[in-house]
Design a protein around this motif. Structure first.
Motif, short mmCIF file in Angstrom:
data_model
loop_
_atom_site.label_atom_id
_atom_site.label_comp_id
_atom_site.label_asym_id
_atom_site.label_seq_id
_atom_site.Cartn_x
_atom_site.Cartn_y
_atom_site.Cartn_z
N ASP A 20 29.20 58.00 39.57
CA ASP A 20 30.38 58.04 38.72
C ASP A 20 31.23 59.26 39.02
OD1 ASP A 20 31.93 56.90 36.52
OD2 ASP A 20 31.34 58.71 35.43
N GLU B 80 31.39 60.86 41.91
CA GLU B 80 32.04 60.64 43.20
C GLU B 80 33.22 59.67 43.05
OE1 GLU B 80 31.70 61.92 46.28
OE2 GLU B 80 30.43 63.39 45.28
N ARG B 81 33.06 58.65 42.22
CA ARG B 81 34.14 57.70 42.03
C ARG B 81 35.34 58.37 41.37
NH1 ARG B 81 36.29 54.91 38.09
NH2 ARG B 81 34.78 55.66 36.58
N ARG B 82 35.08 59.25 40.43
CA ARG B 82 36.17 59.93 39.75
C ARG B 82 36.84 60.97 40.64
NH1 ARG B 82 36.32 59.42 34.02
NH2 ARG B 82 34.58 58.16 33.28
N SER C 245 37.34 60.71 43.91
CA SER C 245 38.18 60.10 44.93
C SER C 245 39.51 59.72 44.31
CB SER C 245 37.49 58.87 45.53
OG SER C 245 37.38 57.87 44.56
N GLY D 147 41.06 53.55 42.96
CA GLY D 147 40.45 54.27 41.83
C GLY D 147 41.40 54.41 40.67
#
Length: 57
Positions: free
Chosen positions: A29, A31-33, A35, A40
């Motif tokens: 989570d 890492e997703r935030r 990027s 995203g």
């Protein structure tokens, strides 16, 4: 006493598996935030309010 030790071992192993799964989910989570891709920002907009989307876009 042997049964109690076995149960505690199983419970401890299950707790370790749960903790590792939770850590992996938090890491993914984060890492997703981090990027800042276009995809995203679109997924963030579907999950948040309209004001947040307008400010982000």
């Amino acid at each position: 006493m042997d049964i109690l030790a076995r149960r505690l071992t199983i419970i401890s192993l299950l707790m370790v598996v749960f903790a590792m799964t939770l850590a992996a989910a938090v890491s993914a989570d984060t890492e997703r935030r981090r990027s800042n891709t276009y995809l995203g920002s679109l997924t963030d907009c579907t999950a948040h309010t309209a004001q947040y989307c307008q400010a982000k876009l």
